[in-house]
Scaffold this motif. Structure first.
Motif, mmCIF file in Angstrom:
data_model
loop_
_atom_site.group_PDB
_atom_site.id
_atom_site.type_symbol
_atom_site.label_atom_id
_atom_site.label_comp_id
_atom_site.label_asym_id
_atom_site.label_seq_id
_atom_site.Cartn_x
_atom_site.Cartn_y
_atom_site.Cartn_z
ATOM 1 N N LYS A 137 0.515 -1.421 -0.282
ATOM 2 C CA LYS A 137 -0.348 0.773 0.350
ATOM 3 C C LYS A 137 1.025 1.298 -0.327
ATOM 4 C CE LYS A 137 -4.429 -1.864 2.487
ATOM 5 N NZ LYS A 137 -4.786 -2.069 3.866
ATOM 6 N N ILE A 138 2.094 1.397 0.570
ATOM 7 C CA ILE A 138 2.857 2.902 0.892
ATOM 8 C C ILE A 138 3.487 2.593 -0.188
ATOM 9 C CG2 ILE A 138 4.919 3.664 2.246
ATOM 10 C CD1 ILE A 138 3.517 2.016 4.640
ATOM 11 N N PHE A 139 4.284 1.680 -0.631
ATOM 12 C CA PHE A 139 4.684 1.157 -2.340
ATOM 13 C C PHE A 139 4.006 2.397 -3.329
ATOM 14 C CE2 PHE A 139 5.479 0.267 -6.149
ATOM 15 C CZ PHE A 139 7.362 -0.521 -6.655
ATOM 16 N N LYS A 140 2.949 1.462 -3.535
ATOM 17 C CA LYS A 140 1.665 2.287 -4.592
ATOM 18 C C LYS A 140 1.835 3.319 -4.437
ATOM 19 C CE LYS A 140 -2.508 0.795 -6.928
ATOM 20 N NZ LYS A 140 -3.853 0.447 -6.264
ATOM 21 N N ARG A 141 1.109 4.203 -3.104
ATOM 22 C CA ARG A 141 1.138 5.455 -2.104
ATOM 23 C C ARG A 141 1.648 6.760 -2.553
ATOM 24 N NH1 ARG A 141 -1.567 7.752 2.671
ATOM 25 N NH2 ARG A 141 -1.631 9.615 1.884
ATOM 26 N N ILE A 142 3.502 5.701 -2.583
ATOM 27 C CA ILE A 142 4.205 6.686 -2.835
ATOM 28 C C ILE A 142 4.480 6.934 -4.546
ATOM 29 C CG2 ILE A 142 6.871 6.406 -2.658
ATOM 30 C CD1 ILE A 142 6.774 6.062 -0.281
ATOM 31 N N GLU A 143 4.149 6.097 -5.300
ATOM 32 C CA GLU A 143 4.007 5.983 -6.402
ATOM 33 C C GLU A 143 3.185 6.642 -7.235
ATOM 34 O OE1 GLU A 143 4.326 2.463 -8.907
ATOM 35 O OE2 GLU A 143 6.916 2.132 -8.234
ATOM 36 N N GLU A 144 1.709 6.832 -6.366
ATOM 37 C CA GLU A 144 1.047 8.063 -7.170
ATOM 38 C C GLU A 144 1.335 9.103 -6.627
ATOM 39 O OE1 GLU A 144 -2.646 6.262 -4.570
ATOM 40 O OE2 GLU A 144 -2.846 4.594 -6.485
ATOM 41 N N CYS A 145 2.258 9.680 -5.618
ATOM 42 C CA CYS A 145 2.635 11.009 -5.049
ATOM 43 C C CYS A 145 3.335 11.478 -5.963
ATOM 44 C CB CYS A 145 2.861 11.124 -3.940
ATOM 45 S SG CYS A 145 2.598 10.813 -2.291
ATOM 46 N N ALA A 146 3.964 10.089 -6.756
ATOM 47 C CA ALA A 146 5.727 11.077 -7.196
ATOM 48 C C ALA A 146 4.427 11.234 -8.664
ATOM 49 C CB ALA A 146 6.749 9.792 -7.746
ATOM 50 N N LEU A 147 3.686 10.537 -9.132
ATOM 51 C CA LEU A 147 3.111 10.367 -10.508
ATOM 52 C C LEU A 147 2.170 11.818 -10.453
ATOM 53 C CD1 LEU A 147 2.154 6.685 -11.672
ATOM 54 C CD2 LEU A 147 3.907 8.413 -12.504
ATOM 55 N N PHE A 148 1.820 12.506 -9.313
ATOM 56 C CA PHE A 148 1.346 13.059 -8.643
ATOM 57 C C PHE A 148 1.954 14.682 -9.137
ATOM 58 C CE2 PHE A 148 -0.745 16.842 -6.202
ATOM 59 C CZ PHE A 148 -1.706 17.016 -6.980
ATOM 60 N N THR A 149 3.052 14.414 -8.803
ATOM 61 C CA THR A 149 4.316 15.347 -8.295
ATOM 62 C C THR A 149 4.691 15.523 -9.937
ATOM 63 O OG1 THR A 149 4.672 14.860 -6.327
ATOM 64 C CG2 THR A 149 6.451 16.279 -7.479
ATOM 65 N N GLU A 150 5.409 14.854 -10.228
ATOM 66 C CA GLU A 150 5.341 15.138 -11.972
ATOM 67 C C GLU A 150 4.102 15.621 -12.491
ATOM 68 O OE1 GLU A 150 7.805 15.045 -15.134
ATOM 69 O OE2 GLU A 150 8.768 14.361 -12.758
ATOM 70 N N ASP A 151 2.764 15.352 -12.847
ATOM 71 C CA ASP A 151 2.389 16.294 -13.454
ATOM 72 C C ASP A 151 2.264 17.163 -12.834
ATOM 73 O OD1 ASP A 151 1.679 13.633 -14.705
ATOM 74 O OD2 ASP A 151 -0.256 13.236 -13.240
ATOM 75 N N VAL A 152 1.988 18.007 -11.740
ATOM 76 C CA VAL A 152 2.416 19.234 -10.910
ATOM 77 C C VAL A 152 3.716 20.405 -11.822
ATOM 78 C CG1 VAL A 152 2.553 21.087 -9.040
ATOM 79 C CG2 VAL A 152 0.935 18.409 -8.610
ATOM 80 N N ARG A 153 4.795 19.255 -11.769
ATOM 81 C CA ARG A 153 6.461 19.803 -12.058
ATOM 82 C C ARG A 153 5.685 20.244 -13.652
ATOM 83 N NH1 ARG A 153 10.425 18.782 -15.373
ATOM 84 N NH2 ARG A 153 9.265 16.523 -14.991
ATOM 85 N N LYS A 154 5.372 19.811 -14.455
ATOM 86 C CA LYS A 154 5.261 19.517 -15.194
ATOM 87 C C LYS A 154 3.561 20.524 -16.106
ATOM 88 C CE LYS A 154 5.767 15.124 -17.702
ATOM 89 N NZ LYS A 154 5.367 13.956 -18.317
#
Length: 167
Positions: free
Chosen positions: A109-126
């Motif tokens: 669960k934590i792994f998946k949540r971290i990856e979701e946060c990383a994807l969201f952060t990448e979207d925000v950065r773009k």
């Protein structure tokens, strides 16, 4: 009896005293009244010394046999404790497996949540980069002036046609 004493006399062994000790242990009972183990009985015509000696020996053997049996009982008790401990070990192993499975699930669960946060952060950065790029493309006046829409630079035939003609 004197001849028996002389034949078997050793330092520290007093057969007269031994017979007296055996007799006092019997507390004056006759040979027939002494309780012997079921697997032995006095022979007909045995002398008193022979009977007492045989009784002393059989009592030692019987005492040793009872000690051996009690060791067996202790061994059975130890085996039962081992069985109980083994059951507890199996319970502990099952608990550990359940705990490990829970940790794996929580880790997933934590792994998946971290990856979701990383994807969201990448979207925000773009998105931030795109907004920043747009902001640099648009000429910005003073902060109290309104932004005027810029006319795009036109080339070719589009440059000869005015914007009013297009509308």
């Amino acid at each position: 009896m004197a001849s028996v004493e002389q034949l078997h006399r050793r330092e520290g062994v007093n057969l007269v005293q031994l017979e007296a000790d055996i007799a006092s242990a019997r507390s004056g009972r006759s040979l027939a009244s002494i309780a012997l183990p079921d697997y032995v009985e006095h022979s007909e015509g045995v002398t008193r010394v022979g009977a007492l000696s045989a009784e002393a020996v059989i009592r030692d053997y019987e005492s040793a046999a009872k000690e051996i049996e009690s060791m067996g009982t202790e061994l059975i008790d130890a085996a039962q404790k081992c069985e109980a401990l083994t059951a507890q070990v199996h319970d502990a192993i099952a608990f550990m497996r359940e705990t490990a499975a829970g940790y794996r699930e929580e880790g997933r669960k934590i792994f998946k949540r971290i990856e979701e946060c990383a994807l969201f952060t990448e979207d925000v950065r773009k998105t931030c980069e795109q907004v920043k790029r747009r902001m640099t493309e648009v000429s910005v006046g003073h902060s109290d002036q309104e932004l005027a829409p810029q006319e795009p630079e036109l080339n070719g035939i589009a440059a000869t046609v005015s914007m009013s003609e297009i509308r």
